[in-house]
Design a protein around this motif. Structure first.
Motif, PDB file in Angstrom:
ATOM      1  N   LEU A 209       0.821  -1.208   0.000  1.00  0.00           N
ATOM      2  CA  LEU A 209       0.000   0.000   0.000  1.00  0.00           C
ATOM      3  C   LEU A 209       0.858   1.263   0.000  1.00  0.00           C
ATOM      4  O   LEU A 209       0.388   2.347  -0.338  1.00  0.00           O
ATOM      5  CB  LEU A 209      -0.929   0.006   1.212  1.00  0.00           C
ATOM      6  CG  LEU A 209      -1.898  -1.180   1.309  1.00  0.00           C
ATOM      7  CD1 LEU A 209      -2.688  -1.121   2.614  1.00  0.00           C
ATOM      8  CD2 LEU A 209      -2.841  -1.200   0.116  1.00  0.00           C
ATOM      9  N   LEU A 210       2.106   1.121   0.414  1.00  0.00           N
ATOM     10  CA  LEU A 210       3.083   2.201   0.363  1.00  0.00           C
ATOM     11  C   LEU A 210       4.322   1.684  -0.364  1.00  0.00           C
ATOM     12  O   LEU A 210       4.617   0.489  -0.327  1.00  0.00           O
ATOM     13  CB  LEU A 210       3.471   2.664   1.775  1.00  0.00           C
ATOM     14  CG  LEU A 210       2.400   3.349   2.618  1.00  0.00           C
ATOM     15  CD1 LEU A 210       2.930   3.611   4.028  1.00  0.00           C
ATOM     16  CD2 LEU A 210       1.934   4.647   1.982  1.00  0.00           C
ATOM     17  N   LYS A 211       5.039   2.589  -1.014  1.00  0.00           N
ATOM     18  CA  LYS A 211       6.265   2.209  -1.717  1.00  0.00           C
ATOM     19  C   LYS A 211       7.482   2.591  -0.881  1.00  0.00           C
ATOM     20  O   LYS A 211       7.544   3.705  -0.341  1.00  0.00           O
ATOM     21  CB  LYS A 211       6.331   2.907  -3.082  1.00  0.00           C
ATOM     22  CG  LYS A 211       5.292   2.400  -4.078  1.00  0.00           C
ATOM     23  CD  LYS A 211       5.473   3.064  -5.433  1.00  0.00           C
ATOM     24  CE  LYS A 211       4.466   2.533  -6.441  1.00  0.00           C
ATOM     25  NZ  LYS A 211       4.640   3.178  -7.776  1.00  0.00           N
ATOM     26  N   PRO A 212       8.445   1.699  -0.777  1.00  0.00           N
ATOM     27  CA  PRO A 212       9.661   2.009  -0.017  1.00  0.00           C
ATOM     28  C   PRO A 212      10.439   3.161  -0.638  1.00  0.00           C
ATOM     29  O   PRO A 212      10.416   3.344  -1.862  1.00  0.00           O
ATOM     30  CB  PRO A 212      10.476   0.708  -0.098  1.00  0.00           C
ATOM     31  CG  PRO A 212       9.506  -0.351  -0.493  1.00  0.00           C
ATOM     32  CD  PRO A 212       8.475   0.333  -1.334  1.00  0.00           C
ATOM     33  N   SER A 213      11.114   3.933   0.201  1.00  0.00           N
ATOM     34  CA  SER A 213      12.021   4.966  -0.306  1.00  0.00           C
ATOM     35  C   SER A 213      13.326   4.334  -0.761  1.00  0.00           C
ATOM     36  O   SER A 213      14.050   4.887  -1.588  1.00  0.00           O
ATOM     37  CB  SER A 213      12.302   6.003   0.787  1.00  0.00           C
ATOM     38  OG  SER A 213      11.097   6.575   1.261  1.00  0.00           O
TER      39      SER A 213
END
Length: 284
Positions: free
Chosen positions: A77-81
């Motif tokens: 649901l979120l993309k890693p930095s």
């Protein structure tokens, strides 16, 4: 003599490689050098850990440490930095088998507590993708629902309205809903929030049974170290942007510290982490 030594070394290298490949093959989660920044604030920096098939893994940490953000990263649901996350051997960005991962968010029962639907109907909602839009479920779908309700001890309540059940029973229904999809991994975010002590203990026992007897890998975000340490075989502590797996001695020390300093321990009533600014009551 040199040839024999060389042969032994080559054999050892091959054996280590095989062991490593077998270990990786059994991993359901592998996080490598994971970093995530929200705005200008780093939440994680180069964290590494893995969870194997059959584990009952607990993730603990203080409020705002990033537990729920980590869950969102695991769910894609979120993309890693920076860094990478592999789920069942595939990068989250390319992973398609999300039906093999079930997610029960914090306060999941709030979504159904006042909904005019039966236990059976709520459990069936996780099969809509299999049944098809505006189609009636077939016998095989109903069998999955009945089996899931039986696993959580709620088959006798199938025709009861969910709103008539206790908080602990409603949580069991949400677990049954997840099980109906026949997942390999179940991720739960603070599943004991809002239920009484007896129901909480019963829930831990249920998850332990599903983990041991049904080969379900369980990943639980929780603040209740004392309870979860009786059931989880692995406990990860997330603090100050890093993650550490606790050994039995470290768990004992943590419990002792919380006993002596109750006001400085992880919150008793856990609120959702707010660092991502998103609603966690979505589901997969």
């Amino acid at each position: 003599m040199e040839d024999i030594k060389k042969e032994i070394i080559e054999k050892e290298v091959i054996e280590k490689k095989i062991i490593k490949e077998e270990r990786i093959e059994k991993e359901v989660v592998r996080v490598e050098n994971l970093s995530f920044t929200y705005g200008n604030e780093p939440v994680f920096e180069n964290i590494n850990f893995s969870i194997s098939a059959g584990d009952f893994a607990a993730i603990i940490g203080s409020n705002g440490s990033g537990k729920s953000t980590l869950v969102k990263l695991l769910l894609g649901l979120l993309k890693p930095s920076g860094g990478s996350i592999n789920i069942l051997g595939e990068r989250t960005g390319k992973f398609k088998r999300w039906h093999e991962i079930s997610y029960i968010p914090q306060n999941a029962t709030a979504l159904v507590s006042n909904f005019p639907a039966t236990v059976e109907e709520i459990t069936k909602t996780n099969l809509y993708s299999q049944v098809g839009f505006m189609r009636l479920p077939k016998k095989k779908h109903l069998e999955k629902v009945n089996h899931a309700l039986k696993l959580v001890g709620m088959e006798e309540y199938a025709k009861r309205l969910v709103s008539d059940l206790s908080g602990g029973q409603q949580q069991r229904v949400m677990i049954a809903r997840a099980l109906a999809g026949q997942p390999k991994v179940m991720i739960l975010d603070e599943p004991t929030t809002g239920i009484d002590r007896k129901s909480s203990e019963s829930l831990y026992q249920l998850l332990s049974q599903l983990n041991c007897k049904n080969d379900l890998t369980v990943i639980m975000v929780t603040h209740d170290v004392a309870k979860v340490s009786n059931y989880a075989n692995r406990i990860f502590c997330l603090e100050e942007g890093s993650i550490v797996e606790l050994g039995s001695k470290q768990v004992e020390d943590e419990l002792m510290h919380r006993h002596k300093h109750p006001d400085k321990t992880i919150e008793k009533t856990v609120e959702e982490d707010t660092e991502s600014g998103e609603n966690k009551n979505g589901n997969i």
